[in-house]
Design an enzyme around this catalytic site. Structure first.
Site, short mmCIF file in Angstrom:
data_model
loop_
_atom_site.label_atom_id
_atom_site.label_comp_id
_atom_site.label_asym_id
_atom_site.label_seq_id
_atom_site.Cartn_x
_atom_site.Cartn_y
_atom_site.Cartn_z
N ILE A 81 -13.80 5.95 29.52
CA ILE A 81 -14.29 5.50 30.84
C ILE A 81 -15.68 6.08 31.09
CG2 ILE A 81 -13.82 5.37 33.31
CD1 ILE A 81 -10.84 5.86 32.64
N ASP A 90 -20.25 17.22 27.76
CA ASP A 90 -19.06 16.78 27.02
C ASP A 90 -18.85 17.68 25.82
OD1 ASP A 90 -17.24 15.22 25.30
OD2 ASP A 90 -17.55 13.64 26.79
N ALA A 123 -11.36 15.34 30.57
CA ALA A 123 -9.94 15.68 30.62
C ALA A 123 -9.32 15.43 29.26
CB ALA A 123 -9.22 14.82 31.67
N THR A 137 -5.70 10.03 38.46
CA THR A 137 -4.81 8.98 37.93
C THR A 137 -3.68 8.66 38.89
OG1 THR A 137 -3.24 8.54 36.16
CG2 THR A 137 -3.58 10.84 36.70
N ASP A 138 -3.13 7.45 38.74
CA ASP A 138 -1.95 7.09 39.54
C ASP A 138 -0.70 7.82 39.05
OD1 ASP A 138 -1.52 5.73 37.14
OD2 ASP A 138 -1.38 3.73 38.04
N GLU A 139 -0.77 8.43 37.85
CA GLU A 139 0.44 9.07 37.29
C GLU A 139 0.88 10.26 38.14
OE1 GLU A 139 0.89 9.56 33.16
OE2 GLU A 139 -0.21 7.75 32.68
N TYR A 161 0.80 15.90 31.25
CA TYR A 161 -0.52 15.33 31.61
C TYR A 161 -0.60 15.09 33.11
CZ TYR A 161 -3.88 11.63 32.61
OH TYR A 161 -4.89 10.88 33.18
N LYS A 180 -3.06 16.84 35.97
CA LYS A 180 -3.99 16.09 36.83
C LYS A 180 -3.64 16.35 38.30
CE LYS A 180 -6.88 13.57 35.79
NZ LYS A 180 -8.32 13.76 35.42
P1 NAD Z 1 -10.89 10.10 27.15
O1 NAD Z 1 -9.79 10.94 26.56
O2 NAD Z 1 -11.26 8.84 26.47
O3 NAD Z 1 -12.23 10.98 27.24
C1 NAD Z 1 -12.22 12.30 27.72
C2 NAD Z 1 -13.62 12.87 27.51
O4 NAD Z 1 -13.62 14.22 28.02
C3 NAD Z 1 -14.03 12.96 26.04
O5 NAD Z 1 -15.37 12.56 25.88
C4 NAD Z 1 -13.88 14.44 25.71
O6 NAD Z 1 -14.72 14.88 24.67
C5 NAD Z 1 -14.21 15.07 27.04
N1 NAD Z 1 -13.62 16.42 27.19
C6 NAD Z 1 -12.35 16.78 26.93
N2 NAD Z 1 -12.20 18.10 27.16
C7 NAD Z 1 -13.39 18.56 27.60
C8 NAD Z 1 -13.87 19.84 27.98
N3 NAD Z 1 -13.06 20.91 27.98
N4 NAD Z 1 -15.17 19.96 28.37
C9 NAD Z 1 -15.99 18.88 28.36
N5 NAD Z 1 -15.60 17.65 27.98
C10 NAD Z 1 -14.32 17.49 27.61
O7 NAD Z 1 -10.48 9.88 28.66
P2 NAD Z 1 -10.63 8.55 29.55
O8 NAD Z 1 -9.51 7.63 29.24
O9 NAD Z 1 -12.03 8.09 29.49
O10 NAD Z 1 -10.33 9.18 30.99
C11 NAD Z 1 -11.38 9.75 31.77
C12 NAD Z 1 -10.79 10.32 33.05
O11 NAD Z 1 -10.12 9.28 33.75
C13 NAD Z 1 -9.75 11.41 32.81
O12 NAD Z 1 -9.92 12.39 33.80
C14 NAD Z 1 -8.41 10.70 32.98
O13 NAD Z 1 -7.42 11.58 33.45
C15 NAD Z 1 -8.78 9.66 34.03
N6 NAD Z 1 -7.98 8.42 33.99
C16 NAD Z 1 -7.94 7.67 32.84
C17 NAD Z 1 -7.23 6.48 32.86
C18 NAD Z 1 -7.14 5.59 31.64
O14 NAD Z 1 -6.44 4.57 31.70
N7 NAD Z 1 -7.82 5.88 30.56
C19 NAD Z 1 -6.58 6.06 34.02
C20 NAD Z 1 -6.61 6.89 35.15
C21 NAD Z 1 -7.35 8.06 35.13
O1 DAU Z 2 -1.85 5.18 34.69
C1 DAU Z 2 -3.04 5.81 34.33
C2 DAU Z 2 -2.89 6.48 32.98
O2 DAU Z 2 -2.85 5.43 32.03
C3 DAU Z 2 -4.00 7.44 32.66
O3 DAU Z 2 -3.99 8.50 33.59
C4 DAU Z 2 -3.86 7.99 31.24
O4 DAU Z 2 -4.98 8.80 30.92
C5 DAU Z 2 -3.81 6.82 30.29
O5 DAU Z 2 -3.58 7.28 28.98
C6 DAU Z 2 -2.70 5.85 30.69
O6 DAU Z 2 -1.40 6.44 30.51
P1 DAU Z 2 -0.18 5.61 29.87
O7 DAU Z 2 0.80 6.56 29.32
O8 DAU Z 2 0.31 4.58 30.83
O9 DAU Z 2 -1.01 4.82 28.70
P2 DAU Z 2 -0.65 4.50 27.18
O10 DAU Z 2 -1.69 3.55 26.69
O11 DAU Z 2 -0.37 5.71 26.39
O12 DAU Z 2 0.72 3.68 27.33
C7 DAU Z 2 0.81 2.51 28.12
C8 DAU Z 2 2.27 2.07 28.07
O13 DAU Z 2 2.58 1.62 26.74
C9 DAU Z 2 3.27 3.16 28.37
O14 DAU Z 2 4.37 2.61 29.08
C10 DAU Z 2 3.73 3.64 27.00
C11 DAU Z 2 3.65 2.37 26.16
N1 DAU Z 2 3.32 2.56 24.73
C12 DAU Z 2 2.26 3.32 24.39
C13 DAU Z 2 1.90 3.51 23.08
C14 DAU Z 2 0.71 4.37 22.71
C15 DAU Z 2 4.08 1.92 23.75
O15 DAU Z 2 5.05 1.20 24.07
N2 DAU Z 2 3.74 2.10 22.45
C16 DAU Z 2 2.69 2.88 22.06
O16 DAU Z 2 2.46 3.04 20.83
#
Ligand code: NAD
Ligand code: DAU
Length: 362
Positions: A17, A37, A87, A138-140, A164, A168
């Site tokens: 993101i 980062d 994160a 996150t919504d989690e 996780y 958060k």
């Molecule tokens: P990501 O795992 O793709 O990227 C995380 C980034 O943080 C990486 O670039 C990593 O190098 C950096 N990082 C990790 N530890 C660090 C540290 N100690 N110091 C500095 N940098 C560090 O994560 P993402 O999916 O892009 O998520 C970004 C944010 O959004 C997170 O806070 C996550 O909780 C939140 N979020 C993600 C989702 C999703 O669906 N991906 C949904 C809701 C919230």
């Molecule tokens: O809801 C927001 C969250 O969404 C963020 O805070 C997290 O950072 C992000 O990773 C994501 O969490 P989820 O656990 O929902 O995402 P993930 O892609 O790991 O899994 C999505 C759904 O798919 C979940 O119900 C688990 C399932 N899954 C996941 C994987 C990796 C499978 O069924 N098979 C898989 O191999």
């Protein structure tokens, strides 16, 4: 000390993101953007290769847990806002190794808040008033919904279920406390599952795209009936910009994609798009590759976001239809084979082995 208007500090800007946010921000705004980062397995500076010659962009390779580094970065660059993405973000990894999540998500957010507070106190009145610390969450943190439950709103009680989500939730509480106790001008956003370009292929959508492309099994946890609300990453980035510009200090805003889907429906949709874009007689229909595997421990059944607050207060709503966004995302992964190869390192392959070996069947 005055702040430099429009200079911002982004943490975790080389992740999924964060890198989308950095690219969109610099395409639209002036000022300098510093990206702090640590470049963990999930951080990839190549996501931002197009900014190599852009003098407004600077990567600081370092850890948000390093108080002295954070202090130096803030004093040198004097940002008017911090947008905090950094994160550990993958739920399955938090089950395998929770400690890393406590360190970065809790200790790291605390370190950043404490340094931000000390920096903020050195600003003049105008700078203190306009400064913002935007925490991306996150919504989690709200836990799991039943099929008929109302969607999560900003007043839903916290009930995090995975390490996780708990880490958060802890970081959200620290952010709230720094506002309540010290007056730091914070904003918190809680969003649903993002998808789109640059997502590390350990998460559901990119993993399934690549496995479908390559004719590998598609491991669906449990019965595939878990529901997530999918938010296209560009919509998320525009929501963050909106909250940064107009959000009320101390408030939290839920951000969702209005796209609740069952996992199995997401995976079959991916199979159909890959069949269409990359027809292969030996693999089509790719739905045959779906395998139901052992469930994730403590697997949340359903997430759903009520995003009416951000819509009514700030005029933001998502614009991408899930089916269109998914098609764009599949096309992006098919067109970026070089990027995919560069992130599938030995450590990545080892994680895939570790996570899926013990899940061979339900
Ligand atoms: P990501 O795992 O793709 O990227 C995380 C980034 O943080 C990486 O670039 C990593 O190098 C950096 N990082 C990790 N530890 C660090 C540290 N100690 N110091 C500095 N940098 C560090 O994560 P993402 O999916 O892009 O998520 C970004 C944010 O959004 C997170 O806070 C996550 O909780 C939140 N979020 C993600 C989702 C999703 O669906 N991906 C949904 C809701 C919230
Ligand atoms: O809801 C927001 C969250 O969404 C963020 O805070 C997290 O950072 C992000 O990773 C994501 O969490 P989820 O656990 O929902 O995402 P993930 O892609 O790991 O899994 C999505 C759904 O798919 C979940 O119900 C688990 C399932 N899954 C996941 C994987 C990796 C499978 O069924 N098979 C898989 O191999």
């Amino acid at each position: 000390m005055t702040v430099s208007t429009n200079n911002i500090l982004v943490t975790g800007g080389a992740g999924f993101i964060g890198s989308n946010f950095v690219l969109h921000w610099l395409a639209q705004r002036g000022g300098q953007l510093i990206n702090l980062d640590v470049l963990s397995y999930a951080g990839n500076p190549e996501n931002l290769a197009s900014l190599r010659d852009d003098r407004r962009y600077k990567l600081v390779h370092g850890d948000i847990c390093d108080a002295s580094l954070v202090n130096t970065v803030l004093r040198e660059h004097r940002p008017s806002a911090i947008v905090h993405f950094a994160a550990e973000s993958h739920v399955d990894r938090s089950i395998a190794d929770p400690g890393a999540f406590i360190r970065t998500n809790v200790q790291g957010t605390f370190t950043l808040l404490e340094q931000a507070k000390q920096y903020w106190l050195t600003l003049d009145d105008a700078g203190r008033k306009s400064f913002r610390f935007l925490h991306v969450s996150t919504d989690e943190v709200y836990g799991s919904l039943g099929p008929q439950d109302a969607a999560f709103c900003e007043t839903t009680a916290y009930a995090p279920n995975s390490p996780y989500a708990a880490s958060k939730a802890a970081s959200d509480h620290l952010v709230r406390a720094y506002h309540h106790t010290f007056g730091l001008p914070v904003l918190t956003t809680n969003c649903s599952n993002n998808y789109g370009p640059f997502q590390f292929p350990e998460k559901l959508i990119p993993l399934m795209i690549l496995n479908a492309l390559e004719g590998k099994p598609l491991p669906v946890y449990g019965d595939g009936g878990n529901v997530r609300d999918w938010l296209f990453v560009e919509d998320h980035c525009s929501a963050i910009r909106t909250v940064l510009d107009r959000g009320r200090v101390g408030q939290t805003y839920n951000i969702g994609g209005n796209s609740e889907r069952k996992n199995l429906d997401v995976v079959t949709a991916i199979c159909d798009i890959v069949d269409e874009l990359r027809p292969d007689a030996a693999l089509t229909p790719r739905r045959r590759l779906i395998q139901f595997v052992k469930d994730r421990p403590g697997h949340d059944r359903r997430y759903a976001i009520d995003a009416s607050k951000i819509e009514h207060e700030l005029g933001w709503k998502p614009t991408e239809q899930f089916e269109d966004g998914l098609r764009k995302t599949v096309a992006w992964y098919l067109e970026h084979a070089g990027w995919v190869e560069s992130v599938r390192t030995g450590a990545y392959l080892e994680w895939i082995r570790q996570n899926y070996e013990q899940r061979t069947s339900r």
